[in-house]
Motif scaffolding. Structure first.
Motif, PDB file in Angstrom:
ATOM      1  N   SER A 116      38.254  35.184  50.181  1.00 30.01           N
ATOM      2  CA  SER A 116      37.696  35.205  49.660  1.00 30.01           C
ATOM      3  C   SER A 116      37.238  34.266  48.635  1.00 30.01           C
ATOM      4  O   SER A 116      38.194  33.879  47.572  1.00 30.01           O
ATOM      5  CB  SER A 116      37.554  37.189  49.060  1.00 30.01           C
ATOM      6  OG  SER A 116      36.726  37.483  48.953  1.00 30.01           O
ATOM      7  N   GLY A 144      33.932  35.060  52.948  1.00 30.96           N
ATOM      8  CA  GLY A 144      34.730  34.403  51.530  1.00 30.96           C
ATOM      9  C   GLY A 144      34.279  33.097  51.121  1.00 30.96           C
ATOM     10  O   GLY A 144      33.645  32.706  50.308  1.00 30.96           O
ATOM     11  N   GLU A 190      30.954  36.548  58.206  1.00 31.09           N
ATOM     12  CA  GLU A 190      31.125  38.282  57.886  1.00 31.09           C
ATOM     13  C   GLU A 190      30.690  37.828  56.370  1.00 31.09           C
ATOM     14  O   GLU A 190      31.503  38.072  55.928  1.00 31.09           O
ATOM     15  CB  GLU A 190      32.774  38.600  58.065  1.00 31.09           C
ATOM     16  CG  GLU A 190      32.188  38.645  59.173  1.00 31.09           C
ATOM     17  CD  GLU A 190      33.744  38.990  59.931  1.00 31.09           C
ATOM     18  OE1 GLU A 190      35.386  38.682  58.955  1.00 31.09           O
ATOM     19  OE2 GLU A 190      34.416  39.745  60.956  1.00 31.09           O
ATOM     20  N   GLY A 221      30.293  38.798  52.910  1.00 32.31           N
ATOM     21  CA  GLY A 221      30.027  40.133  51.560  1.00 32.31           C
ATOM     22  C   GLY A 221      29.931  39.547  49.852  1.00 32.31           C
ATOM     23  O   GLY A 221      28.556  40.072  49.908  1.00 32.31           O
ATOM     24  N   ARG A 222      30.668  39.414  49.236  1.00 33.09           N
ATOM     25  CA  ARG A 222      30.047  38.940  47.973  1.00 33.09           C
ATOM     26  C   ARG A 222      29.142  38.039  47.857  1.00 33.09           C
ATOM     27  O   ARG A 222      28.619  38.419  46.643  1.00 33.09           O
ATOM     28  CB  ARG A 222      31.565  37.921  47.485  1.00 33.09           C
ATOM     29  CG  ARG A 222      31.132  37.678  46.062  1.00 33.09           C
ATOM     30  CD  ARG A 222      32.689  36.743  45.489  1.00 33.09           C
ATOM     31  NE  ARG A 222      33.859  36.748  46.257  1.00 33.09           N
ATOM     32  CZ  ARG A 222      34.496  37.947  45.889  1.00 33.09           C
ATOM     33  NH1 ARG A 222      34.805  38.365  44.252  1.00 33.09           N
ATOM     34  NH2 ARG A 222      36.449  37.584  46.068  1.00 33.09           N
ATOM     35  N   ARG A 268      38.300  44.408  38.481  1.00 35.51           N
ATOM     36  CA  ARG A 268      38.659  42.740  38.614  1.00 35.51           C
ATOM     37  C   ARG A 268      39.450  41.507  37.364  1.00 35.51           C
ATOM     38  O   ARG A 268      40.385  41.135  37.968  1.00 35.51           O
ATOM     39  CB  ARG A 268      37.970  41.529  39.605  1.00 35.51           C
ATOM     40  CG  ARG A 268      36.754  42.590  40.607  1.00 35.51           C
ATOM     41  CD  ARG A 268      36.178  41.550  41.338  1.00 35.51           C
ATOM     42  NE  ARG A 268      36.362  40.415  41.963  1.00 35.51           N
ATOM     43  CZ  ARG A 268      36.432  40.053  41.540  1.00 35.51           C
ATOM     44  NH1 ARG A 268      35.948  39.290  40.651  1.00 35.51           N
ATOM     45  NH2 ARG A 268      37.296  38.587  42.059  1.00 35.51           N
ATOM     46  N   TYR A 302      42.878  40.518  38.798  1.00 36.70           N
ATOM     47  CA  TYR A 302      42.834  39.007  40.020  1.00 36.70           C
ATOM     48  C   TYR A 302      42.921  37.712  37.783  1.00 36.70           C
ATOM     49  O   TYR A 302      43.209  36.846  38.875  1.00 36.70           O
ATOM     50  CB  TYR A 302      41.998  38.804  40.340  1.00 36.70           C
ATOM     51  CG  TYR A 302      41.944  39.606  41.802  1.00 36.70           C
ATOM     52  CD1 TYR A 302      42.964  39.662  42.749  1.00 36.70           C
ATOM     53  CD2 TYR A 302      40.172  40.349  41.649  1.00 36.70           C
ATOM     54  CE1 TYR A 302      42.556  41.075  43.221  1.00 36.70           C
ATOM     55  CE2 TYR A 302      40.391  41.181  42.532  1.00 36.70           C
ATOM     56  CZ  TYR A 302      41.290  41.754  43.527  1.00 36.70           C
ATOM     57  OH  TYR A 302      41.103  42.425  44.870  1.00 36.70           O
ATOM     58  N   TYR A 345      32.651  44.117  44.962  1.00 39.89           N
ATOM     59  CA  TYR A 345      33.888  44.498  44.467  1.00 39.89           C
ATOM     60  C   TYR A 345      34.094  45.237  43.329  1.00 39.89           C
ATOM     61  O   TYR A 345      34.874  44.963  42.716  1.00 39.89           O
ATOM     62  CB  TYR A 345      34.647  43.363  44.619  1.00 39.89           C
ATOM     63  CG  TYR A 345      34.866  42.300  46.485  1.00 39.89           C
ATOM     64  CD1 TYR A 345      35.529  43.111  47.351  1.00 39.89           C
ATOM     65  CD2 TYR A 345      34.059  41.501  46.198  1.00 39.89           C
ATOM     66  CE1 TYR A 345      35.429  42.796  48.433  1.00 39.89           C
ATOM     67  CE2 TYR A 345      34.591  40.601  47.572  1.00 39.89           C
ATOM     68  CZ  TYR A 345      34.983  41.537  48.620  1.00 39.89           C
ATOM     69  OH  TYR A 345      35.011  41.385  49.718  1.00 39.89           O
TER      70      TYR A 345
HETATM   71  N1  LLP Z   1      35.642  39.823  56.545  1.00 40.81           N
HETATM   72  C1  LLP Z   1      36.671  39.989  56.281  1.00 40.81           C
HETATM   73  C2  LLP Z   1      38.075  39.963  56.887  1.00 40.81           C
HETATM   74  C3  LLP Z   1      37.398  40.327  55.388  1.00 40.81           C
HETATM   75  O1  LLP Z   1      38.716  40.742  54.472  1.00 40.81           O
HETATM   76  C4  LLP Z   1      36.437  40.167  53.627  1.00 40.81           C
HETATM   77  C5  LLP Z   1      37.214  40.615  52.726  1.00 40.81           C
HETATM   78  C6  LLP Z   1      35.354  39.480  54.338  1.00 40.81           C
HETATM   79  C7  LLP Z   1      34.964  38.926  55.331  1.00 40.81           C
HETATM   80  C8  LLP Z   1      34.531  39.335  53.189  1.00 40.81           C
HETATM   81  O2  LLP Z   1      34.798  38.765  52.182  1.00 40.81           O
HETATM   82  P1  LLP Z   1      33.518  38.067  50.957  1.00 40.81           P
HETATM   83  O3  LLP Z   1      32.658  37.273  51.704  1.00 40.81           O
HETATM   84  O4  LLP Z   1      32.906  38.614  50.399  1.00 40.81           O
HETATM   85  O5  LLP Z   1      34.244  36.825  50.268  1.00 40.81           O
HETATM   86  N2  LLP Z   1      38.717  43.051  46.352  1.00 40.81           N
HETATM   87  C9  LLP Z   1      38.187  41.062  46.608  1.00 40.81           C
HETATM   88  C10 LLP Z   1      37.258  40.205  47.871  1.00 40.81           C
HETATM   89  C11 LLP Z   1      38.333  41.506  48.895  1.00 40.81           C
HETATM   90  C12 LLP Z   1      37.787  40.887  49.510  1.00 40.81           C
HETATM   91  C13 LLP Z   1      39.202  41.241  50.809  1.00 40.81           C
HETATM   92  N3  LLP Z   1      38.114  40.854  52.113  1.00 40.81           N
HETATM   93  C14 LLP Z   1      38.208  40.551  44.803  1.00 40.81           C
HETATM   94  O6  LLP Z   1      37.349  41.682  44.291  1.00 40.81           O
HETATM   95  O7  LLP Z   1      37.156  39.398  44.730  1.00 40.81           O
END
Ligand code: LLP
Length: 423
Positions: A211, A248, A282, A284-285, A321, A325, A380
């Motif tokens: 991520s 990510g 996928e 998210g952020r 956060r 982190y 998050y």
């Molecule tokens: N797909 C899977 C299987 C994941 O585990 C995650 C995030 C995503 C997609 C989405 O990732 P993104 O696009 O949001 O980067 N709490 C942490 C971030 C943990 C992310 C966990 N998995 C933070 O505050 O930075």
């Protein structure tokens, strides 16, 4: 001094606005602290994703976006994303139920996670989830058994651990061989379309390397590893119809350069698209992160030991956060952005030194009662909040042009106590 991280945040007459709503007014009407989201920023980010990949990939070969709702799972946000044609990635049965409440069908959702319980698997199968992304062989065998008992066929993607670096911090990197996620290529080859797993339909492979990824190279390397595995599986006569290549995408937290999505899209075009599979991502952020602000008030300005502390009415339980982190979150004042630059340690009221949002951060001079915002609080943040110190969860507000809606009310102490006193 920190910059504003969305074009939908703007100072009008020295008063910070989200779209057309004044934060001074919002603070008066709903109180602080509170999470404030901009609907226009969310819309822009979904469109930016669609455009980045749409411009580069051939027609009819666009990826399907499954929003990773762990980033921000407010049902009203999910409902809006559903309207925009985005699907959902979930990691726990509660998230799937949020998806259902927001109007998603089971077949619009997929599910990841290393610890799916018997009960969860049963619920996913009852709801005809699009894919269970499998992270271990015992899990694969458990899914096969439960599907058999239910007279169902489970749709499954095998999650590859490609052994590549990705992710801004060690704790959010997920694609290295020693991480708990996914399966090695040899394990997948040994188990893909295993003859004894009669109740499983292997639709393809998934991967998610981490991520807040800030370099294209991590994506490119991951894509090359998964593409190689598709070749090996096909050489053995296996069918690989779908590739879920994860999320990510890194966002801006300060004045730094961003991940170039166009180059990620080019990597998808060059390495993934020629395989002819359905393509899933996928994010998210990227969708929610910079749409959110944590609106907070300065309770005290304390000068001691040669330092100036801004003590806020929000704390690490509302935004974990920085504590967890050492993550950087930009902070700007709501009013008077041109006051004299002053260096502050920005802290919350909780009795731990870790309850610190920033050290030595330069802000325009602030006084007791002034408002400020902590940025990049759309992802998050609310979803990772806790009730530590018996602090109620904060309200979530969605701004849309001139209007705003409370999309989650402030938790009350009665809400909290009820769970303990009604037993
Ligand atoms: N797909 C899977 C299987 C994941 O585990 C995650 C995030 C995503 C997609 C989405 O990732 P993104 O696009 O949001 O980067 N709490 C942490 C971030 C943990 C992310 C966990 N998995 C933070 O505050 O930075």
């Amino acid at each position: 001094m920190d910059i504003l991280l969305s074009k939908h945040f703007e100072y009008l007459n020295n008063d910070l606005h989200v779209e057309n709503v004044s934060l001074t007014r919002l603070a008066k009407e709903i109180g602080t602290p509170a999470y404030i989201y901009s609907k226009a920023e969310i819309t822009d980010q979904v469109k930016a994703l669609q455009k980045a990949f749409g411009d580069v990939l051939p027609e009819g070969r666009q990826p399907r976006f499954f929003y990773a709702c762990k980033a921000n799972s407010n049902i009203n946000l999910l409902r809006y994303l559903n309207e925009m044609g985005v699907c959902l990635e979930t990691v726990a049965v509660g998230e799937m139920h949020r998806g259902l409440k927001a109007g998603f069908k089971g077949s619009d959702m997929l599910v990841t996670g290393v610890g799916k319980t018997h009960k969860e698997i049963r619920t996913y199968l009852e709801n005809n989830i699009y894919s269970l992304n499998v992270e271990s062989i015992p899990e694969l065998e458990r899914i096969n058994k439960i599907a058999g008992e239910m007279g169902k066929t489970a749709r499954v993607m095998m999650r590859l651990n490609p052994n590549v670096e990705g992710g801004a911090y060690d704790k959010i990197s997920t694609g290295r061989a020693h991480d708990k996620f996914g399966l090695s290529a040899p394990t997948i080859i040994d188990n893909y379309e295993r003859a004894d797993l009669k109740n499983i339909k292997f639709i393809g492979l998934s991967m998610h390397i981490g991520s807040q990824i800030e370099t294209t190279q991590s994506y490119l390397t991951g894509y090359q590893v998964i593409a190689h595995l598709v070749g090996q599986l096909r050489d053995k006569g296996h069918n690989v119809a779908t590739l879920d290549i994860g999320g990510g995408f890194g966002i801006q937290y300060k004045d730094e350069s961003l991940l170039d999505l166009k180059r990620v899209a080019e990597a998808v075009r060059d390495v993934i698209e020629p395989l002819g599979t359905e393509i899933i991502m996928e994010p998210g952020r990227y969708i929610a992160g910079n749409a959110g602000l944590l609106l907070t008030k300065v309770e005290y300005v304390k000068e001691e030991g040669g330092r100036q502390f801004l003590i806020l009415d929000t704390a690490m339980n509302d935004l974990i956060r920085p504590t967890l982190y050492d993550a950087y979150h930009a902070v700007v004042p709501v009013a008077n952005p041109h006051a004299e630059p002053t260096s502050y340690d920005i802290v919350g009221p909780i009795c731990e030194t870790g309850d610190t949002f920033a050290k030595g951060r330069v802000l325009p001079k602030m006084q007791e009662g002034d408002l400020c915002v902590i940025q990049s609080a759309g992802a998050y943040t609310a979803c990772m909040a806790s009730n530590y110190n018996t602090r109620p969860l904060l309200p979530e507000i969605m701004v849309d042009g001139e209007a705003y809606k409370i999309i989650r009310r402030r938790q009350t102490l009665d809400d909290l106590f009820e769970m303990e006193t009604t037993i």
